[in-house]
Design a protein around this motif. Sequence first.
Motif, short mmCIF file in Angstrom:
data_model
loop_
_atom_site.label_atom_id
_atom_site.label_comp_id
_atom_site.label_asym_id
_atom_site.label_seq_id
_atom_site.Cartn_x
_atom_site.Cartn_y
_atom_site.Cartn_z
N LYS A 128 0.71 -1.48 0.08
CA LYS A 128 0.11 -0.03 0.15
C LYS A 128 0.89 1.18 0.07
CE LYS A 128 -0.04 -0.07 5.06
NZ LYS A 128 -0.97 -0.33 6.18
N GLY A 129 -0.03 2.49 0.01
CA GLY A 129 0.80 3.86 0.07
C GLY A 129 1.15 4.50 -1.23
N SER A 130 1.93 5.53 -1.15
CA SER A 130 2.55 6.17 -2.37
C SER A 130 3.43 5.55 -2.93
CB SER A 130 2.75 7.63 -1.62
OG SER A 130 4.02 7.48 -0.81
N LEU A 131 4.13 6.05 -3.93
CA LEU A 131 5.07 5.46 -4.53
C LEU A 131 6.32 5.56 -3.61
CD1 LEU A 131 6.59 4.39 -7.09
CD2 LEU A 131 6.89 6.71 -7.93
N ALA A 132 6.61 6.67 -2.98
CA ALA A 132 7.72 6.76 -2.06
C ALA A 132 7.52 5.66 -1.00
CB ALA A 132 8.00 8.24 -1.64
N GLU A 133 6.46 5.54 -0.39
CA GLU A 133 6.36 4.46 0.68
C GLU A 133 6.64 3.12 0.04
OE1 GLU A 133 2.95 6.88 3.49
OE2 GLU A 133 2.17 5.58 1.64
N ARG A 134 6.18 2.78 -0.95
CA ARG A 134 6.42 1.31 -1.41
C ARG A 134 7.75 1.34 -1.70
NH1 ARG A 134 2.48 1.24 -6.15
NH2 ARG A 134 2.09 3.27 -5.88
N ALA A 135 8.73 2.24 -2.21
CA ALA A 135 9.72 2.03 -2.67
C ALA A 135 10.85 1.90 -1.29
CB ALA A 135 10.62 3.21 -3.68
N LEU A 136 10.35 2.71 -0.32
CA LEU A 136 11.08 2.66 1.13
C LEU A 136 10.85 1.28 1.63
CD1 LEU A 136 10.27 6.13 2.48
CD2 LEU A 136 12.34 5.26 1.70
N ARG A 184 8.90 1.67 7.82
CA ARG A 184 9.36 0.84 9.08
C ARG A 184 10.70 1.46 9.80
NH1 ARG A 184 7.95 -5.82 7.44
NH2 ARG A 184 5.63 -5.07 7.05
N ILE A 185 10.33 2.64 10.34
CA ILE A 185 11.67 3.21 10.91
C ILE A 185 11.93 3.02 12.27
CG2 ILE A 185 11.69 4.59 9.00
CD1 ILE A 185 10.57 6.88 11.08
N PHE A 186 11.29 1.93 13.05
CA PHE A 186 11.25 1.63 14.22
C PHE A 186 12.35 0.40 14.40
CE2 PHE A 186 7.90 -0.89 12.67
CZ PHE A 186 8.12 -2.21 12.79
N SER A 187 13.06 0.13 15.87
CA SER A 187 13.84 -0.69 15.82
C SER A 187 13.20 -2.27 15.94
CB SER A 187 14.69 -0.59 17.24
OG SER A 187 15.51 -1.48 17.65
N ARG A 188 13.62 -2.90 14.87
CA ARG A 188 12.72 -4.29 15.02
C ARG A 188 13.46 -5.07 15.96
NH1 ARG A 188 12.19 -5.33 8.50
NH2 ARG A 188 11.41 -3.25 8.01
N ASP A 189 14.89 -4.88 16.49
CA ASP A 189 15.58 -5.52 17.66
C ASP A 189 14.72 -5.43 18.74
OD1 ASP A 189 17.28 -6.77 15.78
OD2 ASP A 189 18.76 -5.49 16.08
N LEU A 190 14.65 -4.09 19.15
CA LEU A 190 14.04 -3.57 20.29
C LEU A 190 12.46 -4.45 20.33
CD1 LEU A 190 14.91 -0.29 21.21
CD2 LEU A 190 15.44 -2.32 22.54
N LEU A 191 11.75 -4.19 19.50
CA LEU A 191 10.50 -4.85 19.28
C LEU A 191 10.35 -6.35 19.51
CD1 LEU A 191 7.36 -4.38 18.86
CD2 LEU A 191 7.84 -4.69 16.25
N LEU A 219 18.24 5.92 7.11
CA LEU A 219 18.15 5.40 5.51
C LEU A 219 16.85 5.81 5.18
CD1 LEU A 219 19.26 3.36 3.38
CD2 LEU A 219 17.94 1.53 4.54
N ALA A 220 15.92 5.89 5.74
CA ALA A 220 14.54 6.60 5.04
C ALA A 220 14.82 8.09 4.52
CB ALA A 220 13.47 6.60 6.14
N SER A 221 15.45 8.89 5.40
CA SER A 221 15.92 10.45 5.14
C SER A 221 16.45 10.19 4.02
CB SER A 221 16.33 11.15 6.19
OG SER A 221 15.80 10.73 7.67
#
Length: 500
Positions: free
Chosen positions: A29-37, A464-471, A486-488
């Motif tokens: 889902k999402g915009s082109l930028a969101e899908r590429a990210l 998905r700019i949250f820490s997957r390890d912490l989660l 990386l997202a920026s």
Amino acid sequence: MADNRISFLQEVMQGLSAKRFAPLDFLGKGSLAERALALVLGEEPPSGVPGCAREWQQLAEGLRSFDVSDTRVVVLGGGTGLSRAVGGDSRRPEWKLNPFTGLKEVFPNLCSLVCVTDDGGSTGEMLKDFPLISLGDLRRVLLASVRSSHLKNQYRLKDAEAAETAGMLHGIFNLRFSTAPDSPEQLWKRSGAAPERLPAPLAGYLSDLMKRLFSDQRMKAALRRPQCLGNLLIAAAVYGKLPAFFRTAELIANQKRLQAATLDGIAELSVAVGAGGRNAVLPCTVTPAQLQVLYANGVMVTGEAKAGAAERGWPVERVSARFTEAPVLPDEAAAQLRRADIIILAPGSLYTSIIPILQVPGIAELIRSSKAMKLLMANIWVQQGETDATLDAPERRFHVSDLIRAYNHNIPGGTEGLFSHVLTIDMADIPGSVLQNYAIEKKEPIYVDSGQVRELGFEPVQARIFSRDLLRQENIVQHDPAAAALASWLLLPTTKLSKV
């Protein structure tokens, strides 16, 4: 009747047969930028879609190899959010296990512009003795800005030695004491750092600063208060640029001299610890300031620490920075904003990090006139006393659009031209059980209301700019410095591609 239905179905089938889909259409889902990210940040593309795998791989590799070596980035914010974005939360014990992450590792030309209205803890104690700007947030961002490449090049260290040096700097900058130390040697011992294991020039420089704490009569009184050594080291670096006969009265009367010494001292310390050159970490102003918070019931609270501890039960009406005199924007900060290719507003306390910076005359105007890509990193969690009640609907918690409205209400000239994209976490990626655990602790997320954000004229980008390890390990939801960086980085090419 049957013939009509068959004819209708034949038209539908012909329409579907004529449809053409691009490989990105299959990437969620999402915009082109969101899908590429999503693709570059590790989301697995769907399997079994013929003719797409090669294109997806090419896009991911092309974005990851996008050259930002000459990209000039300015990031603005306060202590926790800014330090975490730049290089991880440098106060936390685990920082020294992974000190080289975040924006600093992506963008070689990075400048951090730091808020200076904090007046709590050790910073508040220092303000009792020194006519300086608040140093606590500067300390945290300075340490977070330490780079492996700088340490290795400057002191000819290997990777392991650079990491060890960063770990010892962590102990030094974060050492807190409530009983006065007897000597510089005792400070070294309490910090857990060994000067003989540091590069000799760095150990010598830090030793000189520690000695100044005991030899400079203007600084000795501060040792009798509860302090953080990192703050004292910054003050020692500043006072080293001032004549010994300049006491408090003379410093207050010679503001230009004091302001120049503040910038010179911070720059010198920044270079010494491997955080970068003169423009790596800058205060948003060299004029001392206090924060004033006006609540909707008419109560005014002065001081960031008091406002943070206040339980007023009313939403915030307005926040303003009160400067001791006409605030001075450092020339270096203005130059960095003029040259920037990307300007990032870091996540952090809504009313006590970004807003005071943008109330310094000149900063908002420079951002608005810049042709840089401008990005707001939205906060994840509702903060008690700040974003737990909206001004228009006090019974409701903040959404991302409410953050933007609060900025618009408190920044001179509003939010127009300050940012175009809002980078957020998609809470749909967080398991419901984790959110329930947070709810038990009375912590609620700031949800992304994308439609409202777009109506306000900004483009939300969920990633998905949250820490997957912490989660995974601790069920904690926090910005991941590396993923956010990386997202920026990737937003620059993806937003340009979106316009093609």
